[in-house]
Write a protein that holds these residues in place. Sequence first.
Motif, PDB file in Angstrom:
ATOM      1  N   LEU A  79       0.857  -1.254   0.124  1.00  0.00           N
ATOM      2  CA  LEU A  79       0.337   0.215  -0.155  1.00  0.00           C
ATOM      3  C   LEU A  79       0.556   1.274   0.575  1.00  0.00           C
ATOM      4  O   LEU A  79       0.773   2.352  -0.687  1.00  0.00           O
ATOM      5  CB  LEU A  79      -1.003  -0.144   1.210  1.00  0.00           C
ATOM      6  N   LEU A  82       0.278   5.024  -1.034  1.00  0.00           N
ATOM      7  CA  LEU A  82      -0.233   5.925   0.126  1.00  0.00           C
ATOM      8  C   LEU A  82       0.666   5.909   1.213  1.00  0.00           C
ATOM      9  O   LEU A  82       1.404   5.387   1.212  1.00  0.00           O
ATOM     10  CB  LEU A  82      -1.677   4.275   1.223  1.00  0.00           C
ATOM     11  N   ALA A  92      -1.950   6.022   6.345  1.00  0.00           N
ATOM     12  CA  ALA A  92      -3.654   5.943   5.509  1.00  0.00           C
ATOM     13  C   ALA A  92      -3.074   4.311   5.645  1.00  0.00           C
ATOM     14  O   ALA A  92      -3.942   3.261   5.717  1.00  0.00           O
ATOM     15  CB  ALA A  92      -3.074   6.596   4.507  1.00  0.00           C
ATOM     16  N   CYS A  98      -6.096   1.558   6.802  1.00  0.00           N
ATOM     17  CA  CYS A  98      -6.720   0.493   5.921  1.00  0.00           C
ATOM     18  C   CYS A  98      -7.261  -0.895   5.984  1.00  0.00           C
ATOM     19  O   CYS A  98      -7.680  -1.585   5.804  1.00  0.00           O
ATOM     20  CB  CYS A  98      -6.459   0.657   4.444  1.00  0.00           C
ATOM     21  N   TYR A 122     -10.143   0.921   0.932  1.00  0.00           N
ATOM     22  CA  TYR A 122      -9.696   1.730   0.740  1.00  0.00           C
ATOM     23  C   TYR A 122     -10.662   2.410  -0.128  1.00  0.00           C
ATOM     24  O   TYR A 122     -10.675   1.919  -0.987  1.00  0.00           O
ATOM     25  CB  TYR A 122      -8.383   1.682   1.190  1.00  0.00           C
ATOM     26  N   ASP A 145     -11.936   5.147  -2.732  1.00  0.00           N
ATOM     27  CA  ASP A 145     -10.701   6.441  -4.298  1.00  0.00           C
ATOM     28  C   ASP A 145     -12.051   7.421  -3.855  1.00  0.00           C
ATOM     29  O   ASP A 145     -13.081   6.554  -4.845  1.00  0.00           O
ATOM     30  CB  ASP A 145     -10.532   5.712  -4.814  1.00  0.00           C
ATOM     31  N   ASN A 190     -15.401   4.557   6.947  1.00  0.00           N
ATOM     32  CA  ASN A 190     -15.503   4.843   5.589  1.00  0.00           C
ATOM     33  C   ASN A 190     -16.871   4.814   5.137  1.00  0.00           C
ATOM     34  O   ASN A 190     -17.367   5.119   4.514  1.00  0.00           O
ATOM     35  CB  ASN A 190     -14.901   3.645   4.855  1.00  0.00           C
ATOM     36  N   ARG A 192      -1.893   9.190  -2.343  1.00  0.00           N
ATOM     37  CA  ARG A 192      -3.233   8.507  -2.960  1.00  0.00           C
ATOM     38  C   ARG A 192      -2.119   7.651  -4.282  1.00  0.00           C
ATOM     39  O   ARG A 192      -1.440   8.209  -4.062  1.00  0.00           O
ATOM     40  CB  ARG A 192      -4.090   9.480  -2.647  1.00  0.00           C
TER      41      ARG A 192
END
Length: 560
Positions: free
Chosen positions: A34, A40, A44, A48, A62, A64, A125, A417
Amino acid sequence: MQSQDLIYANFPELLKNYQGTGRRESANFLHWFLENIYRLDNVAAADCICDQSNDKGIDAVYVDHNAEEINFFQSKISQKEDTSIGDAQIKTFIGSVAQFDTPEKVQNVLAGNANEDLKKLIIRNELATLVERGYSAKMIFVANAERDHNTIELEKHFPNLTVYSASDIALNYIEFDAAEGIKESFMFDTSYSGFIKLIVDEKTQVFLLPVSATELVKLSGIADGTLFSQNVRYSLGNTPVNKAIAGSVATKAEHKNFSLYHNGVTLICKNATVDQGTEKITVSNYVVVNGAQSITTFFHSATKLSDDLRVFVKIIALESDELSRKITLNSNNQNSIKPRDLRSNHDIMLRLRAEFENSGSGFEFHIKRGQASTAGLESISNEDAGRQLLAFDLNEPYSCHQIYRVFDDKYAEIFGRPEVTYGRIIFLEQLMAVVSEALGELKNRPMAGYALTKYFLLNCLGHIIRLFDEGRVFLSDNARMNAQHSRQEIVQLCKEIAHALVIDFNYEIEAAGPLFDYKSDLKSPDAVKDWRLKLLRSYEKDFKRSKIVGFGKEIGRDIT
């Protein structure tokens, strides 16, 4: 990196930074992936992961928001070198993700016996809400083995499935050297007054000695900056500190007093040895982490130096990279350290810089204050890139004047990201040039020159591109974003749209009347939203009347 580097025998070295997490080895492998492949930030990436018992077959989640996708991850480690991925584990993974394809199923997972980490991810999330809003599921299967024919056949039938084999990971890994510096030796003469030696521990020792400026300018890497590559910034040019240094150098009578005024130079090296016979200290693999301002000034004033101009040099020989970073941050105190400086040696910045260097794009990425430009390349600073990403992707044009946020509380969200590649940064730089040109037609000239105005219009362009299905596909496709011809196609369309936006903006500003306060409005999230809505509605009318171009045949979403 080669795919062979991902064999199980190499995992202790590969995952050494993730030891002591209390997680399973497969979770540590996924964390590494990741960060290094999915791009990431460290925090972050850790946030996840939910790889525990009863995780419902999901190792990480994750979201997006740009692509409106929920990314589900599963990682598998093969301990045998001759093992292939196959399709059995992936089929199980596909079944696991199916548990999240409706809001009702997501609620069922929450109500069931799933582990707490997974439930927290679902709640944090707001996955049920996102699924209801139409966010699609993307499945990412990560392994240190290679595909076989079964894997390939399965991929053909599931377009939302991405398999990262060992070869894929190796291909997407960006090589960069965080431990930069001068890979050679240099001898310091200590015969002037000797030196003080301090042994911190068996792997760290310190030498303190006065060194002539005429000797310091002989260090390698001053002209091209490699001597200061681990510094949090380069020489900052004509600052008050540098002016004072230059003034002291120019006044020969002041040379003997220079060490009284100066805080000294800090040099870190891998090895330092003393030759008692020659009274010299030899350092190897060295870098200056504090003192770039002074040494650069000496270098450019070499004809004015004398042996009386001496500076205290602290030589630190050590092996710990972590301690090296701490010394770098704590020893810089002549010019104030900004959040950008503290991020300049962060892995994300180094990885992006290496990406630019390997891209052949004609651009370079500046991650440190005072960094010199390379002839023949266009430069983009990480400060400009961060502001543009904040406006375009994070939908906060009203925050772009607060530069500290780019490298402080918003840093990971902006840069950490998977879609933030060299291509995206170049694309936004080119869009900003389009916006700047269009602002030449804004009748309110003070407003046209106001910094937040350009970020507001950049934000509006981002919303217009995302009105179209084709536009959203482009923004979520790193391969297309990294391709120059694809970027240019979108940029050309944006030129016409940007000019149309400014024309409409002129009418709206006039209608707002003499009490319109753009300085206040452009800092207000609510006011920015209202102004954007007005411009987007005007654009929609013109598009439907075929008066303006778009990024597809029809607008595919509501204007909000």
